[in-house]
Design a protein around this motif. Structure first.
Motif: not given
Length: 185
Positions: A47-49, A71-74, A132-133
């Motif tokens: 999760k982001d901040a 698999t990451l996004m945002n 996305k990566v």
């Protein structure tokens, strides 16, 4: 040219692998092996901040290391350091509760360090404009079990790229996404 053509033809016909009929299918079991037994697997949901979902990373034990898949996004576009941190705690917004890099053997930071590298040092992520990566990375000499010690561990994405040599953090900048490593269900 005629002699050269004859030599090439003779070589092709005398080599069984090259002389096989491409139209004849191979037997169903030819060249297949049973899938290897799946190793112990853990995961981290990042999760982001702001608490927004950034994706998931799985870490699977292999015979001589750990396969890290994600698999990451945002994420912001650009290069970002990617590490395993020593404590399984991700309190936003700065994620400092995750501690430093996972480093049970007390080595210096970075793949370019002559004194080795932290077990938690991973390659940089290259995130395109869509944020996305997807990646697969193999980390030798790491054990999934060690990530589940009494204080756990976390997976972290940093604001900047890792320079692969500045100790102790690779000059990677702030922490922008974090996920606690947990047993996979």
């Amino acid at each position: 040219m005629t002699i050269r053509s004859l030599l090439v033809a003779a070589a092709l016909l005398s080599t069984p692998a090259l002389a096989q009929d491409a139209g004849t299918p191979a037997p169903a079991d030819a060249g297949t092996k049973p899938a290897p037994k799946k190793g112990e697997t853990v995961k981290a949901k990042l999760k982001d901040a702001q608490g927004k979902d950034v994706g998931e990373v799985t870490l699977e034990q292999a015979p001589k290391g750990v396969l890290v898949k994600g698999t990451l996004m945002n994420l912001p576009a650009g290069e970002h350091a990617f590490h395993i941190h020593e404590t399984g705690k991700c309190e936003a917004p700065e994620f400092k509760t995750a501690g430093g890099h996972f480093n049970p053997t007390k080595k210096q930071h970075g793949a370019l360090s002559p004194k080795g590298q932290h077990a938690g040092d991973l390659p940089n992520l290259y995130v395109p404009q869509d944020g996305k990566v997807q990646f697969d990375v193999f980390v030798a000499d790491l054990k999934v079990k060690s990530l589940l010690d009494k204080d756990g561990s976390a997976v972290m994405v940093h604001a900047k790229l890792d320079d692969y040599h500045t100790d102790p953090t690779g000059d990677a900048g702030g922490r922008i996404a974090c996920g606690v490593v947990e047993k996979a269900e």
